[in-house]
Design a protein around this motif. Structure first.
Motif, mmCIF file in Angstrom:
data_model
loop_
_atom_site.group_PDB
_atom_site.id
_atom_site.type_symbol
_atom_site.label_atom_id
_atom_site.label_comp_id
_atom_site.label_asym_id
_atom_site.label_seq_id
_atom_site.Cartn_x
_atom_site.Cartn_y
_atom_site.Cartn_z
ATOM 1 N N TYR A 1 -14.725 18.918 1.137
ATOM 2 C CA TYR A 1 -15.750 20.017 1.254
ATOM 3 C C TYR A 1 -14.990 21.306 1.797
ATOM 4 C CZ TYR A 1 -19.287 23.376 1.917
ATOM 5 O OH TYR A 1 -20.344 24.235 1.912
ATOM 6 N N ASP A 2 -14.046 21.284 2.707
ATOM 7 C CA ASP A 2 -13.638 22.623 3.279
ATOM 8 C C ASP A 2 -12.653 23.252 2.516
ATOM 9 O OD1 ASP A 2 -15.006 22.103 5.807
ATOM 10 O OD2 ASP A 2 -13.105 21.042 6.832
ATOM 11 N N VAL B 1 -23.160 31.019 -9.481
ATOM 12 C CA VAL B 1 -22.551 29.753 -9.529
ATOM 13 C C VAL B 1 -23.512 28.576 -9.588
ATOM 14 C CG1 VAL B 1 -21.205 28.492 -7.597
ATOM 15 C CG2 VAL B 1 -21.236 30.769 -7.500
ATOM 16 N N LEU B 2 -23.122 27.767 -10.468
ATOM 17 C CA LEU B 2 -23.954 26.431 -10.639
ATOM 18 C C LEU B 2 -23.069 25.419 -9.995
ATOM 19 C CD1 LEU B 2 -24.867 26.987 -14.599
ATOM 20 C CD2 LEU B 2 -26.022 28.030 -12.416
ATOM 21 N N ILE B 3 -23.845 24.551 -9.317
ATOM 22 C CA ILE B 3 -23.014 23.534 -8.529
ATOM 23 C C ILE B 3 -23.757 22.131 -8.902
ATOM 24 C CG2 ILE B 3 -22.303 22.580 -6.437
ATOM 25 C CD1 ILE B 3 -22.981 25.642 -5.328
ATOM 26 N N ALA B 4 -23.045 20.986 -9.248
ATOM 27 C CA ALA B 4 -23.738 19.816 -9.481
ATOM 28 C C ALA B 4 -22.654 18.807 -8.952
ATOM 29 C CB ALA B 4 -23.795 19.256 -11.126
ATOM 30 N N LEU B 5 -22.965 18.400 -7.756
ATOM 31 C CA LEU B 5 -22.043 17.694 -6.812
ATOM 32 C C LEU B 5 -22.971 16.916 -5.652
ATOM 33 C CD1 LEU B 5 -19.300 19.657 -5.743
ATOM 34 C CD2 LEU B 5 -19.074 17.917 -7.153
ATOM 35 N N GLY B 6 -24.213 16.583 -6.114
ATOM 36 C CA GLY B 6 -25.044 15.486 -5.220
ATOM 37 C C GLY B 6 -25.396 16.384 -3.791
ATOM 38 N N PRO B 7 -25.168 15.687 -2.748
ATOM 39 C CA PRO B 7 -25.480 16.334 -1.456
ATOM 40 C C PRO B 7 -24.589 17.384 -1.109
ATOM 41 C CG PRO B 7 -25.777 14.081 -1.222
ATOM 42 C CD PRO B 7 -25.239 14.331 -2.530
ATOM 43 N N THR B 8 -23.290 17.213 -1.662
ATOM 44 C CA THR B 8 -22.577 18.170 -1.380
ATOM 45 C C THR B 8 -22.730 19.501 -1.959
ATOM 46 O OG1 THR B 8 -20.418 16.554 -1.275
ATOM 47 C CG2 THR B 8 -20.014 19.068 -1.804
ATOM 48 N N GLU C 1 -9.312 24.920 -12.241
ATOM 49 C CA GLU C 1 -8.737 23.750 -11.049
ATOM 50 C C GLU C 1 -9.252 22.468 -10.929
ATOM 51 O OE1 GLU C 1 -7.799 24.259 -6.134
ATOM 52 O OE2 GLU C 1 -7.359 25.994 -7.385
ATOM 53 N N TYR C 2 -8.632 21.497 -10.638
ATOM 54 C CA TYR C 2 -9.051 20.283 -10.289
ATOM 55 C C TYR C 2 -8.695 19.982 -8.807
ATOM 56 C CZ TYR C 2 -8.950 19.076 -15.405
ATOM 57 O OH TYR C 2 -9.204 18.867 -16.742
ATOM 58 N N LEU C 3 -9.700 19.612 -8.171
ATOM 59 C CA LEU C 3 -9.781 19.400 -6.472
ATOM 60 C C LEU C 3 -10.008 18.324 -6.166
ATOM 61 C CD1 LEU C 3 -10.695 22.142 -4.114
ATOM 62 C CD2 LEU C 3 -10.664 19.939 -3.674
ATOM 63 N N TYR C 4 -9.024 17.261 -6.009
ATOM 64 C CA TYR C 4 -9.603 15.763 -5.523
ATOM 65 C C TYR C 4 -8.927 15.598 -4.030
ATOM 66 C CZ TYR C 4 -10.924 15.235 -10.141
ATOM 67 O OH TYR C 4 -11.724 15.213 -11.345
#
Length: 294
Positions: free
Chosen positions: A200-201, A217-224, A291-294
């Protein structure tokens, strides 16, 4: 579910709901049209609490997000806050099951029976909440014209807007349908579909570096997504915790009667992931990814 158990759930719900209503402890939750009108007309953000987020409040892990105390603490703080620029949403079906199909109605009544006394620790009954299910208008409901109108309203929200999507791998919001067809630009960050709060950070930091203030901004990440939408709204962005809207729209286009897989997309509630793809569409999608952020 056996008929006898359904009867018990319905009866217990009637008793408990009547009691809490008598005690003036039932919150006010808008309908989906009211919520969407606020988002469109006043350019508000929305942080949504569905059954998953509510389960995390009392220590339960989800299939796509293990329990994390810091995440639970953030959710509790957001649910009890009051910000003019960010709508805080609760599921309307928790307190009203009008137009729900029978399966969904029993599910939400059971949620109320088991957990409403816990939720009251975080709910302000003097506050008006937005409706979490604004992004889930189709599959759990009896079919009606309102659903088409809501999807059209969402398209109006997206029309002529520059869109920035933060989503899990294989969510592919807007790919293969016309939900985002009238947007001007689409850019994306792709991150973890499972346990996204682990990064998250870093995710919030990269969002503030990459997203421009005029982008929606559209966000699809469950509770995050709940937390990220709230934090971005405080930083001056319009951020929408979009949840399953794209999948709901896919089901709507198919006139599906159950939660079926969608080719090439991760559908957490379907029985399995459908690995079908659209090479030309996937090429366009890939070009949108910054970007891919894992």
């Amino acid at each position: 579910m056996k008929k006898s158990r359904k009867i018990k759930i319905n009866l217990l719900y009637l008793i408990k709901f009547t009691y809490y209503k008598y005690c003036n402890k039932i919150p006010v939750i808008q309908d989906s049209n009211q919520t969407l009108d606020e988002i469109i007309q006043h350019k508000k953000s929305i942080a949504r609490f569905g059954d998953g987020e509510l389960n995390l409040l009392h220590g339960r892990s989800l299939r796509f997000q293990r329990f994390d105390q810091s995440l639970a603490d953030r959710l509790k703080a957001i649910l009890t806050t009051s910000k003019d620029n960010c709508l805080i949403a609760l599921p309307k079906p928790l307190i009203e099951q009008n137009n729900l199909n029978k399966k969904a109605s029993v599910f939400w009544k059971n949620m109320f029976n088991k957990y409403f006394s816990i939720y009251l620790n975080y709910i302000d009954i003097n506050k008006i909440y937005a409706n979490t299910n604004v992004t889930r208008p189709y599959i759990d409901y009896q079919k009606n014209k309102t659903q088409d109108l809501l999807f059209q309203k969402f398209k109006e929200l997206f029309k002529n807007r520059r869109i920035f999507i933060v989503e899990g791998a294989a969510s592919k919001i807007g790919v293969g349908n016309d939900l985002l067809a009238e947007t001007t630009t689409i850019r994306r960050i792709i991150t973890k579909s499972k346990d996204a709060y682990d990064v998250y950070d870093q995710l919030l930091h990269r969002c503030t570096q990459l997203i421009q203030k005029d982008e929606l901004v559209l966000i699809a990440l469950g509770p995050t997504a709940t937390v990220l939408a709230y934090d971005l709204s405080n930083l001056g962005y319009q951020a929408i915790d979009i949840g399953h809207l794209d999948i709901e729209y896919e089901w709507f286009l198919q006139q599906a009667t159950e939660k079926v897989p969608i080719p090439g997309k991760d559908v957490s509630e379907a029985k399995h992931f459908n690995e079908g793809s659209h090479p030309e569409l996937d090429a366009v999608y890939a070009a949108q990814i910054l970007e891919y952020l894992y």
